[in-house]
Design a protein around this motif. Structure first.
Motif, PDB file in Angstrom:
ATOM      1  N   LYS A 202     -22.105  22.571   5.324  1.00 43.74           N
ATOM      2  CA  LYS A 202     -21.107  23.617   5.321  1.00 43.74           C
ATOM      3  C   LYS A 202     -21.009  24.602   4.068  1.00 43.74           C
ATOM      4  CE  LYS A 202     -17.124  22.079   8.267  1.00 43.74           C
ATOM      5  NZ  LYS A 202     -15.707  21.828   8.174  1.00 43.74           N
TER       6      LYS A 202
ATOM      7  N   ILE B  68      -5.588   1.892  -8.494  1.00 44.24           N
ATOM      8  CA  ILE B  68      -5.084   2.869  -9.321  1.00 44.24           C
ATOM      9  C   ILE B  68      -5.439   2.312 -10.941  1.00 44.24           C
ATOM     10  CG2 ILE B  68      -2.825   3.871 -10.206  1.00 44.24           C
ATOM     11  CD1 ILE B  68      -3.881   5.006  -7.679  1.00 44.24           C
TER      12      ILE B  68
ATOM     13  N   ILE C 217      -8.650  14.777  -6.955  1.00 46.73           N
ATOM     14  CA  ILE C 217      -7.415  15.166  -7.094  1.00 46.73           C
ATOM     15  C   ILE C 217      -6.511  14.052  -7.947  1.00 46.73           C
ATOM     16  CG2 ILE C 217      -5.019  16.004  -6.442  1.00 46.73           C
ATOM     17  CD1 ILE C 217      -6.223  17.501  -4.280  1.00 46.73           C
ATOM     18  N   GLY C 218      -6.662  12.648  -7.241  1.00 45.53           N
ATOM     19  CA  GLY C 218      -5.960  11.445  -7.650  1.00 45.53           C
ATOM     20  C   GLY C 218      -6.549  11.139  -9.209  1.00 45.53           C
TER      21      GLY C 218
ATOM     22  N   VAL D 114      -3.485   3.210  -3.335  1.00 43.60           N
ATOM     23  CA  VAL D 114      -3.056   4.402  -2.369  1.00 43.60           C
ATOM     24  C   VAL D 114      -4.493   4.570  -1.302  1.00 43.60           C
ATOM     25  CG1 VAL D 114      -3.279   6.893  -2.483  1.00 43.60           C
ATOM     26  CG2 VAL D 114      -2.027   5.453  -4.403  1.00 43.60           C
ATOM     27  N   VAL D 115      -3.851   4.906  -0.214  1.00 42.69           N
ATOM     28  CA  VAL D 115      -4.944   5.000   0.843  1.00 42.69           C
ATOM     29  C   VAL D 115      -4.372   6.727   1.119  1.00 42.69           C
ATOM     30  CG1 VAL D 115      -5.698   4.458   3.117  1.00 42.69           C
ATOM     31  CG2 VAL D 115      -5.318   2.715   1.633  1.00 42.69           C
ATOM     32  N   PHE D 116      -5.598   7.555   1.178  1.00 38.78           N
ATOM     33  CA  PHE D 116      -5.201   8.558   1.761  1.00 38.78           C
ATOM     34  C   PHE D 116      -5.993   8.958   3.088  1.00 38.78           C
ATOM     35  CE2 PHE D 116      -8.529   9.800  -1.367  1.00 38.78           C
ATOM     36  CZ  PHE D 116      -9.421  10.527  -0.536  1.00 38.78           C
TER      37      PHE D 116
ATOM     38  N   GLU E 160      -4.380  13.960   2.765  1.00 37.29           N
ATOM     39  CA  GLU E 160      -4.878  14.698   1.838  1.00 37.29           C
ATOM     40  C   GLU E 160      -4.357  16.043   2.122  1.00 37.29           C
ATOM     41  OE1 GLU E 160      -9.114  14.560   2.245  1.00 37.29           O
ATOM     42  OE2 GLU E 160      -9.083  15.148   4.247  1.00 37.29           O
TER      43      GLU E 160
ATOM     44  N   HIS F  84     -11.171   6.890  -0.607  1.00 38.29           N
ATOM     45  CA  HIS F  84     -10.315   6.891   0.678  1.00 38.29           C
ATOM     46  C   HIS F  84      -9.168   5.794  -0.014  1.00 38.29           C
ATOM     47  CE1 HIS F  84      -8.914   6.656   4.606  1.00 38.29           C
ATOM     48  NE2 HIS F  84      -9.893   5.992   5.090  1.00 38.29           N
ATOM     49  N   GLN F  85      -9.461   4.677  -0.079  1.00 43.87           N
ATOM     50  CA  GLN F  85      -8.728   3.623  -0.843  1.00 43.87           C
ATOM     51  C   GLN F  85      -8.656   3.805  -2.374  1.00 43.87           C
ATOM     52  OE1 GLN F  85      -6.693  -0.421   0.396  1.00 43.87           O
ATOM     53  NE2 GLN F  85      -8.654  -0.950  -0.845  1.00 43.87           N
ATOM     54  N   MET F  86      -7.604   3.975  -3.133  1.00 44.18           N
ATOM     55  CA  MET F  86      -7.876   4.252  -4.572  1.00 44.18           C
ATOM     56  C   MET F  86      -7.194   3.015  -5.262  1.00 44.18           C
ATOM     57  SD  MET F  86      -7.125   8.289  -4.555  1.00 44.18           S
ATOM     58  CE  MET F  86      -8.109   8.504  -6.322  1.00 44.18           C
TER      59      MET F  86
ATOM     60  N   ILE G  55      -1.948  13.467  -2.478  1.00 45.86           N
ATOM     61  CA  ILE G  55      -2.840  12.436  -3.130  1.00 45.86           C
ATOM     62  C   ILE G  55      -2.399  12.471  -4.509  1.00 45.86           C
ATOM     63  CG2 ILE G  55      -5.077  11.738  -3.836  1.00 45.86           C
ATOM     64  CD1 ILE G  55      -6.421  13.370  -1.541  1.00 45.86           C
TER      65      ILE G  55
ATOM     66  N   LYS H  24     -10.442  -0.351   7.645  1.00 47.31           N
ATOM     67  CA  LYS H  24     -10.631  -1.814   6.577  1.00 47.31           C
ATOM     68  C   LYS H  24      -9.326  -1.576   5.448  1.00 47.31           C
ATOM     69  CE  LYS H  24     -14.504   0.510   5.123  1.00 47.31           C
ATOM     70  NZ  LYS H  24     -15.582   0.958   4.285  1.00 47.31           N
ATOM     71  N   PHE H  25      -8.483  -0.315   5.700  1.00 47.55           N
ATOM     72  CA  PHE H  25      -7.719  -0.276   4.595  1.00 47.55           C
ATOM     73  C   PHE H  25      -6.179  -0.331   5.028  1.00 47.55           C
ATOM     74  CE2 PHE H  25     -11.447   2.254   3.053  1.00 47.55           C
ATOM     75  CZ  PHE H  25     -12.240   1.007   2.369  1.00 47.55           C
TER      76      PHE H  25
ATOM     77  N   GLN I 238     -12.358  17.716  11.085  1.00 49.08           N
ATOM     78  CA  GLN I 238     -12.238  18.549  12.094  1.00 49.08           C
ATOM     79  C   GLN I 238     -13.045  18.020  13.455  1.00 49.08           C
ATOM     80  OE1 GLN I 238     -12.412  22.384   9.807  1.00 49.08           O
ATOM     81  NE2 GLN I 238     -10.795  23.040  11.015  1.00 49.08           N
TER      82      GLN I 238
ATOM     83  N   LYS J 273       0.835  -1.184   0.103  1.00 53.64           N
ATOM     84  CA  LYS J 273       0.213  -0.169   0.013  1.00 53.64           C
ATOM     85  C   LYS J 273       0.839   1.258  -0.073  1.00 53.64           C
ATOM     86  CE  LYS J 273      -4.187  -1.893   0.800  1.00 53.64           C
ATOM     87  NZ  LYS J 273      -4.743  -1.976   1.970  1.00 53.64           N
TER      88      LYS J 273
ATOM     89  N   LYS K  60      -7.484  10.990   6.081  1.00 51.69           N
ATOM     90  CA  LYS K  60      -8.320  12.127   5.905  1.00 51.69           C
ATOM     91  C   LYS K  60      -8.231  13.107   7.115  1.00 51.69           C
ATOM     92  CE  LYS K  60     -11.497   9.833   3.201  1.00 51.69           C
ATOM     93  NZ  LYS K  60     -12.963   9.955   2.337  1.00 51.69           N
TER      94      LYS K  60
ATOM     95  N   ILE L 112      -7.645  10.505  10.044  1.00 52.51           N
ATOM     96  CA  ILE L 112      -8.011   9.199  10.128  1.00 52.51           C
ATOM     97  C   ILE L 112      -7.888   8.401   9.189  1.00 52.51           C
ATOM     98  CG2 ILE L 112     -10.105  10.142  11.988  1.00 52.51           C
ATOM     99  CD1 ILE L 112     -11.874   9.899   9.554  1.00 52.51           C
ATOM    100  N   VAL L 113      -7.816   7.183   9.247  1.00 47.97           N
ATOM    101  CA  VAL L 113      -7.850   6.048   8.219  1.00 47.97           C
ATOM    102  C   VAL L 113      -8.829   4.764   8.781  1.00 47.97           C
ATOM    103  CG1 VAL L 113      -6.470   4.096   7.042  1.00 47.97           C
ATOM    104  CG2 VAL L 113      -5.522   6.723   7.330  1.00 47.97           C
ATOM    105  N   SER L 114      -9.617   4.517   7.800  1.00 43.76           N
ATOM    106  CA  SER L 114     -10.514   3.322   8.188  1.00 43.76           C
ATOM    107  C   SER L 114      -9.637   2.122   8.241  1.00 43.76           C
ATOM    108  CB  SER L 114     -11.398   3.168   6.934  1.00 43.76           C
ATOM    109  OG  SER L 114     -12.198   1.942   7.150  1.00 43.76           O
TER     110      SER L 114
ATOM    111  N   SER M  91     -10.750  17.208  -1.865  1.00 47.12           N
ATOM    112  CA  SER M  91      -9.529  16.331  -2.025  1.00 47.12           C
ATOM    113  C   SER M  91      -9.724  15.287  -2.990  1.00 47.12           C
ATOM    114  CB  SER M  91      -9.376  15.675  -0.655  1.00 47.12           C
ATOM    115  OG  SER M  91      -8.893  16.600   0.424  1.00 47.12           O
TER     116      SER M  91
END
Lengths: 189, 189
Positions: free
Chosen positions: B103, B32, B62-63, A76-78, A58, B28-30, A62, A112-113, A83, A53, A80, A108-110, B59
């Protein structure tokens, strides 16, 4: 990476407060051919076949991570920036202080990933004080995953982040390390 | 785009409130390889040689925009969400309401990166009520640039955004249009 250093010298703009603006090719407008070469260079510096991975954060990491991932053939995992979040056990969570924005973010990251089976390469655009990168490393450790290394496009070598990360033994590769910066000159390591 | 629709059916998760989670492959996971096919399909649907820039918004656009840009050989510009900004004449600025996050965001693009000479393709991951896309279109118009079209990965066809944009005459291509969604079924247009 010479191509990158030349581009920083040509198109980078130094602003008061040790700010380096590279928004014409890296983090607002993105030169995709250059970023492709950056991705190729990351692969050369991290040739391990174990990587499963790529993790980034972000927003400006990304695009670079996605282009680079094509050379690694992994998702890719990004992470997040949130706030306000409900911490419900489904996510890994850390806090990152942004000196630029004078703010603390929940990142944060889930679950799951990222898991114990993963071998993770971190990719990001900038390394300065190291807070974002430390945060990502902490998420990987929470997941029980293995850190294969961290690939950074531009490191501000006069701030402490790079030193701190290297001291932990993590394989850190920065494609351009800036040792000093004034309004009219910029020195690479 | 069949590959995408199959993936949505396999890995998408419908949540209460008409939320479609595609975070395992798109935002979140991408994946590719899939996003590469998405990029190729956008090029097929927008073959114009006039396109000079791809515009997206942070965000999760972007990828996708960066991978797609490799087929167009043009730079990506991503609009930034700012919660407080000084409007100093150097930026194009609009406001976008996020129904998901309840928001209103200030959305900005530097004037350096969009101008009257540009022919712009907008790329984004989702189209629902159309607020984000309308915001990007307004930035392009402020710049005096030409809108070549908008490429969307997933359109929620039961919300009004797609209809509103098509009524303006803009060339809109959505790779998967969902006409209805319940907990146990999902219908494509």
């Amino acid at each position: 990476m010479e191509l990158l250093k030349e581009r920083i010298l040509t198109d980078g703009v130094v602003k008061p407060g040790n700010v380096l603006k590279v928004d014409s090719f890296l983090n607002h407008q993105m030169d995709i051919d250059l970023i492709n070469e950056i991705g190729r260079e990351f692969r050369r510096r991290f040739p391990s076949e174990k990587i499963t991975k790529i993790l980034t954060i972000e927003s400006s990491g990304i695009g670079i991570a996605c282009i680079a991932a094509q050379y690694f053939h992994v998702p890719v995992v990004f992470a997040k920036k949130a706030q306000s979040i409900n911490i419900d056990g489904e996510i890994y969570h850390t806090k990152v202080e942004s000196f630029t924005h004078k703010k603390v973010y929940d990142v944060i990251v889930s679950k799951k990933f990222l898991g114990p089976e993963d071998h993770v390469l971190v990719i990001d655009d900038f390394l300065a004080n190291g807070c974002a990168l430390m945060g990502l490393i902490s998420l990987i450790r929470d997941a029980g995953a293995t850190i294969e290394g961290a690939g950074i496009v531009i490191e501000k070598g006069f701030q402490q982040g790079g030193k701190l990360i290297r001291e932990t033994g993590i394989h850190l590769e920065s494609l351009a390390v800036i040792d000093s910066m004034t309004d009219d000159s910029l020195t690479f390591r």
